[in-house]
Design a protein around this motif. Sequence first.
Motif, PDB file in Angstrom:
ATOM      1  N   ARG A 227       0.695  -1.231  -0.036  1.00  0.00           N
ATOM      2  CA  ARG A 227      -0.151  -0.193   0.092  1.00  0.00           C
ATOM      3  C   ARG A 227       0.766   1.198  -0.104  1.00  0.00           C
ATOM      4  NH1 ARG A 227      -3.651   3.198  -1.109  1.00  0.00           N
ATOM      5  NH2 ARG A 227      -4.767   4.559   0.444  1.00  0.00           N
ATOM      6  N   GLY A 257      -8.846   8.052  -6.017  1.00  0.00           N
ATOM      7  CA  GLY A 257      -9.370   7.336  -4.898  1.00  0.00           C
ATOM      8  C   GLY A 257      -8.411   6.980  -3.837  1.00  0.00           C
ATOM      9  N   GLN A 258      -7.095   6.668  -4.319  1.00  0.00           N
ATOM     10  CA  GLN A 258      -6.150   6.221  -3.479  1.00  0.00           C
ATOM     11  C   GLN A 258      -5.757   7.497  -2.596  1.00  0.00           C
ATOM     12  OE1 GLN A 258      -3.193   4.112  -5.564  1.00  0.00           O
ATOM     13  NE2 GLN A 258      -4.442   2.145  -5.625  1.00  0.00           N
ATOM     14  N   ALA A 261      -8.091   8.547   0.098  1.00  0.00           N
ATOM     15  CA  ALA A 261      -8.643   7.185   1.018  1.00  0.00           C
ATOM     16  C   ALA A 261      -8.414   7.725   2.344  1.00  0.00           C
ATOM     17  CB  ALA A 261      -7.802   5.940   0.653  1.00  0.00           C
ATOM     18  N   SER A 262      -7.621   8.105   2.935  1.00  0.00           N
ATOM     19  CA  SER A 262      -7.439   8.446   4.351  1.00  0.00           C
ATOM     20  C   SER A 262      -8.355   9.456   4.828  1.00  0.00           C
ATOM     21  CB  SER A 262      -5.879   8.948   4.611  1.00  0.00           C
ATOM     22  OG  SER A 262      -5.615  10.050   3.942  1.00  0.00           O
ATOM     23  N   ARG A 265     -12.187   7.882   4.600  1.00  0.00           N
ATOM     24  CA  ARG A 265     -12.082   6.530   5.641  1.00  0.00           C
ATOM     25  C   ARG A 265     -13.082   7.027   6.749  1.00  0.00           C
ATOM     26  NH1 ARG A 265      -7.210   5.780   6.630  1.00  0.00           N
ATOM     27  NH2 ARG A 265      -6.942   4.589   4.815  1.00  0.00           N
ATOM     28  N   ARG A 269     -17.886   5.846   2.063  1.00  0.00           N
ATOM     29  CA  ARG A 269     -16.938   4.861   1.416  1.00  0.00           C
ATOM     30  C   ARG A 269     -16.880   5.406  -0.242  1.00  0.00           C
ATOM     31  NH1 ARG A 269     -22.227   3.124   2.277  1.00  0.00           N
ATOM     32  NH2 ARG A 269     -23.493   2.664   0.497  1.00  0.00           N
ATOM     33  N   LEU A 270     -16.047   4.895  -1.232  1.00  0.00           N
ATOM     34  CA  LEU A 270     -15.862   4.942  -2.335  1.00  0.00           C
ATOM     35  C   LEU A 270     -16.595   3.933  -3.231  1.00  0.00           C
ATOM     36  CD1 LEU A 270     -14.608   7.060  -4.536  1.00  0.00           C
ATOM     37  CD2 LEU A 270     -12.533   5.578  -4.287  1.00  0.00           C
TER      38      LEU A 270
END
Length: 395
Positions: A227, A257-258, A261-262, A265, A269-270
């Motif tokens: 990751r 999206g990555q 993400a944080s 969270r 949700r994506l």
Amino acid sequence: MAYQQLSQVVALDTERPESDALSRLSMLALTSGLRSGLSADALRYHFLAEQLSEVVFHLDGSGRLTFLGPAWTSLSGQSVEEVLGKSLVEVMHPEDRPRVQAVLDALAARVQASFRLELRLMAASGPLWVELAAHSSPTGEGEVLGTLADLTEHRQMQARLQLSDRLATLGMLVPGFAHDMNNPLAFMLANLDYLLSSMEGVAGGTAPERVAEWREALGEVREGAERLRQIIGQLRSFRADSNQGPVDLNQVLDGVGQMVASTLRSRGRLVRDYGARVLVAGNEGGLRQAFLNLVLHAVLALPEGDTEDNEVRLVTREDGEGHVVVEVHDTGAAIPPDVLPRLFEPFFSLRGTEAGPGPVLSVCRDILRGLGGSISVTSSQERGTVFRVTLPMAS
């Protein structure tokens, strides 16, 4: 007295509705009567004060407001007659009043002929940053002439420039950081793979359950390292480049999206709802920046903590006419109707954070227009907000 009466008449005249023709005619007649008692020079200055966007003011020898231009109402949200007769110090923020008083004292003592200060005015909506320009009157009677100018846009621009400078500096440092981090990560991944592959031989007579726990723990460590490797890859690719060519929008959206993400969270949700693999002709770095701003705006629209009911949905599809359509949906609160027309104004940001201003959507619009695309937005309480981007497909 003429200053005060004319201030009140000008303010009332600008606030009267157009339908109240008789009242307006009465006000205009009263205004003309007051002005008729002024000299030609005074009339010229009054006319100029009424046309300026800055608030022109006059203070008597005791520092009290005796004239305010009609721009005062639009700046402060207060009527002119509410503040005429008050001290200029009174209408300022309590923390800034000593500075204003010091300026007036210096002007009265002829220590300095003029001043310019940035301070806070107590407007109807709350503190408002303004520039105060104050000058000693040539009459020599201790009067002060000056202007108040709204600094909201100026300060927003300064904040944006500072943020841009920080990001530019960070952009120069990221490749070096990424390189330094990538090398130890590569060693970690290689050693984790080695340990996982040789676990059976090393474990020997250890209980199978124990070996399974070790393998699970190593697998989780490897997943975390992988990751990190992906995040570093996204950071390295998030830079300006001039390469034009077919760009896979689904891959761009995956990378965006990555990156969010944080932040997402703790909010929701994506959801990826991609159609067929779609390619557009354009600049990958520019497209990534445009969609990062859009998706981050959608993420920040979601309230903290309600991760089950809230989502950001990314949709891609073809429109059958040679274009790719990308939609960014969010289930957050609707954008107010009066704000929608301002979303794509330069420097305007709706979704701010404690770390600073939020994403600026005018950047998205400019990038997309440069690629022959377009962007629109709809928002409602029932359906949330949808940004719809249209781009020409790569030939």
